[in-house]
Design a protein around this motif. Structure first.
Motif, PDB file in Angstrom:
ATOM      1  N   PHE A  12       4.748  14.096   1.542  1.00  0.00           N
ATOM      2  CA  PHE A  12       5.267  12.860   2.120  1.00  0.00           C
ATOM      3  C   PHE A  12       4.703  11.657   1.386  1.00  0.00           C
ATOM      4  CE2 PHE A  12       7.484  14.381   5.772  1.00  0.00           C
ATOM      5  CZ  PHE A  12       6.812  15.493   6.216  1.00  0.00           C
TER       6      PHE A  12
ATOM      7  N   TYR B  52       0.857  -1.190   0.000  1.00  0.00           N
ATOM      8  CA  TYR B  52       0.000   0.000   0.000  1.00  0.00           C
ATOM      9  C   TYR B  52       0.888   1.233   0.000  1.00  0.00           C
ATOM     10  CZ  TYR B  52      -3.718  -3.205   1.304  1.00  0.00           C
ATOM     11  OH  TYR B  52      -4.613  -4.235   1.325  1.00  0.00           O
TER      12      TYR B  52
ATOM     13  N   TYR C 130       1.018   5.677  -0.305  1.00  0.00           N
ATOM     14  CA  TYR C 130       0.235   6.860   0.033  1.00  0.00           C
ATOM     15  C   TYR C 130       1.022   8.126  -0.285  1.00  0.00           C
ATOM     16  CZ  TYR C 130      -1.460   3.161   3.158  1.00  0.00           C
ATOM     17  OH  TYR C 130      -1.906   1.970   3.675  1.00  0.00           O
TER      18      TYR C 130
ATOM     19  N   SER D  26       2.880   0.902   3.487  1.00  0.00           N
ATOM     20  CA  SER D  26       2.567  -0.039   4.549  1.00  0.00           C
ATOM     21  C   SER D  26       2.355  -1.410   3.950  1.00  0.00           C
ATOM     22  CB  SER D  26       1.323   0.401   5.331  1.00  0.00           C
ATOM     23  OG  SER D  26       0.172   0.356   4.520  1.00  0.00           O
TER      24      SER D  26
ATOM     25  N   MET E  96       5.131  20.494   1.944  1.00  0.00           N
ATOM     26  CA  MET E  96       5.965  19.299   2.056  1.00  0.00           C
ATOM     27  C   MET E  96       5.088  18.127   1.639  1.00  0.00           C
ATOM     28  SD  MET E  96       8.977  18.149   3.072  1.00  0.00           S
ATOM     29  CE  MET E  96       9.795  18.651   4.591  1.00  0.00           C
TER      30      MET E  96
ATOM     31  N   GLU F 163       1.466   0.527  11.272  1.00  0.00           N
ATOM     32  CA  GLU F 163       1.984   1.845  10.956  1.00  0.00           C
ATOM     33  C   GLU F 163       2.211   2.003   9.459  1.00  0.00           C
ATOM     34  OE1 GLU F 163       5.980   0.518  12.833  1.00  0.00           O
ATOM     35  OE2 GLU F 163       6.388   2.338  11.673  1.00  0.00           O
ATOM     36  N   GLN F 164       2.195   3.253   9.055  1.00  0.00           N
ATOM     37  CA  GLN F 164       2.650   3.609   7.736  1.00  0.00           C
ATOM     38  C   GLN F 164       4.053   4.188   7.911  1.00  0.00           C
ATOM     39  OE1 GLN F 164      -0.244   6.217   5.894  1.00  0.00           O
ATOM     40  NE2 GLN F 164      -1.871   4.698   6.041  1.00  0.00           N
ATOM     41  N   PHE F 165       4.943   3.780   7.049  1.00  0.00           N
ATOM     42  CA  PHE F 165       6.316   4.259   7.100  1.00  0.00           C
ATOM     43  C   PHE F 165       6.441   5.453   6.156  1.00  0.00           C
ATOM     44  CE2 PHE F 165       8.454   0.867   9.465  1.00  0.00           C
ATOM     45  CZ  PHE F 165       7.453  -0.090   9.478  1.00  0.00           C
ATOM     46  N   PHE F 166       6.862   6.563   6.716  1.00  0.00           N
ATOM     47  CA  PHE F 166       6.933   7.788   5.943  1.00  0.00           C
ATOM     48  C   PHE F 166       8.337   8.021   5.398  1.00  0.00           C
ATOM     49  CE2 PHE F 166       2.948  10.165   6.454  1.00  0.00           C
ATOM     50  CZ  PHE F 166       2.294   9.337   7.347  1.00  0.00           C
ATOM     51  N   GLY F 167       8.384   8.581   4.216  1.00  0.00           N
ATOM     52  CA  GLY F 167       9.644   9.057   3.672  1.00  0.00           C
ATOM     53  C   GLY F 167      10.022  10.392   4.274  1.00  0.00           C
ATOM     54  N   PRO F 168      11.180  10.913   3.930  1.00  0.00           N
ATOM     55  CA  PRO F 168      11.664  12.168   4.513  1.00  0.00           C
ATOM     56  C   PRO F 168      10.978  13.403   3.959  1.00  0.00           C
ATOM     57  CG  PRO F 168      13.233  11.346   2.910  1.00  0.00           C
ATOM     58  CD  PRO F 168      12.175  10.291   3.036  1.00  0.00           C
TER      59      PRO F 168
ATOM     60  N   VAL G  67      -0.777  17.414   8.720  1.00  0.00           N
ATOM     61  CA  VAL G  67      -0.562  16.537   7.578  1.00  0.00           C
ATOM     62  C   VAL G  67      -1.917  16.126   7.017  1.00  0.00           C
ATOM     63  CG1 VAL G  67       0.432  14.343   6.859  1.00  0.00           C
ATOM     64  CG2 VAL G  67       1.577  15.714   8.613  1.00  0.00           C
TER      65      VAL G  67
ATOM     66  N   GLN H 242       1.786  18.500   3.633  1.00  0.00           N
ATOM     67  CA  GLN H 242       1.756  19.323   4.842  1.00  0.00           C
ATOM     68  C   GLN H 242       2.134  20.742   4.449  1.00  0.00           C
ATOM     69  OE1 GLN H 242       4.707  18.485   7.871  1.00  0.00           O
ATOM     70  NE2 GLN H 242       3.337  19.131   9.511  1.00  0.00           N
TER      71      GLN H 242
ATOM     72  N   TYR I  62       0.814  12.169   1.165  1.00  0.00           N
ATOM     73  CA  TYR I  62       0.254  13.160   2.065  1.00  0.00           C
ATOM     74  C   TYR I  62       0.939  14.500   1.768  1.00  0.00           C
ATOM     75  CZ  TYR I  62      -1.473   9.339   5.032  1.00  0.00           C
ATOM     76  OH  TYR I  62      -2.120   8.225   5.524  1.00  0.00           O
TER      77      TYR I  62
END
Lengths: 114, 114
Positions: B91, B31, B33, B95, B89, B102-107, B43, B37, B35
């Motif tokens: 993101f 999955y 995503y 997941s 920003m 959790e969803q793992f976010f990039g920088p 976010v 911000q 987002y």
């Protein structure tokens, strides 16, 4: 509709003290997950802790614990023994079983004072 | 430890230009995503993607936005004709599960539209 509310725009804590960051949520879904993320000034989103709606025990991860009160729909983050590196924005987020997006609160800016 | 990566870290563009933001999710995740911000705000969810199609999108994700997984590793967000209010920003997250965890976010990629 899902909603996350963080009522503390800014918090200060003395180094080595504990601090509680508030989060309340609203959803009609019975199955959901609650998350806390830390966003330092560099901008990345760092996962801290997760609580499932059916989890009977409060989640803990090292110095982080989640004070989950389901009846009050609150999921407060407790940071024990604060460190200078804890200074950051903290976001509470929710995910419900009927969708896969995260709903974020407006965040709390935590400053740890030496 | 596997992580989500995003390029570029900062993109500056002129209003009306097209931009493509790139992400490499964690390799065994299913999955994906996006987002965004806006500076100083919370976010906001844009879109989720699963099995090579959009599974959920927000009101923000209008016709000027599109996502694509052009190969087995990249996940892109295209903004066709950028507006000043697209400055934010962005993101990417991934997941393994669509419902929980959790969803793992990039920088993040900081997009500045002039």
């Amino acid at each position: 509709a899902q909603k996350i509310t963080q009522t503390q725009p800014g918090m200060f804590v003395q180094e080595k003290e504990a601090v509680t960051l508030d989060c309340t949520y609203d959803t009609s879904d019975q199955s959901y997950g609650l998350f806390w993320y830390k966003q330092p000034s560099s901008g990345e989103m760092i996962f801290l802790i997760y609580q499932g709606s059916y989890d009977e025990q409060n989640a803990t991860e090292g110095r982080y614990s989640l004070n989950f009160q389901k009846a009050r729909k609150s999921a407060n983050l407790v940071i024990s023994a604060s460190q200078l590196g804890d200074s950051a924005m903290y976001f509470c987020a929710m995910r419900v079983n009927t969708g896969n997006q995260f709903y974020f609160g407006t965040g709390t800016s935590l400053t740890v004072i030496p | 430890e596997p992580e989500v990566t995003q390029t570029p870290s900062h993109q500056v563009t002129q209003m009306g230009q097209e931009v493509i933001l790139r992400c490499v999710p964690i390799s065994n995740h299913l999955y994906f995503y996006w987002y965004r911000q806006i500076l100083g705000q919370k976010v906001e969810f844009l879109v989720s993607f699963y099995n090579n199609e959009i599974s959920e999108k927000s009101e923000i994700f209008d016709d000027q936005f599109s996502v694509e997984r052009p190969d087995g590793s990249n996940f892109t967000l295209k903004i066709r004709s950028t507006k000043l209010e697209d400055s934010a920003m962005y993101f990417c997250a991934s997941s393994f599960s669509g419902s929980f965890g959790e969803q793992f976010f990039g920088p993040g990629t900081r997009l500045t539209v002039l």
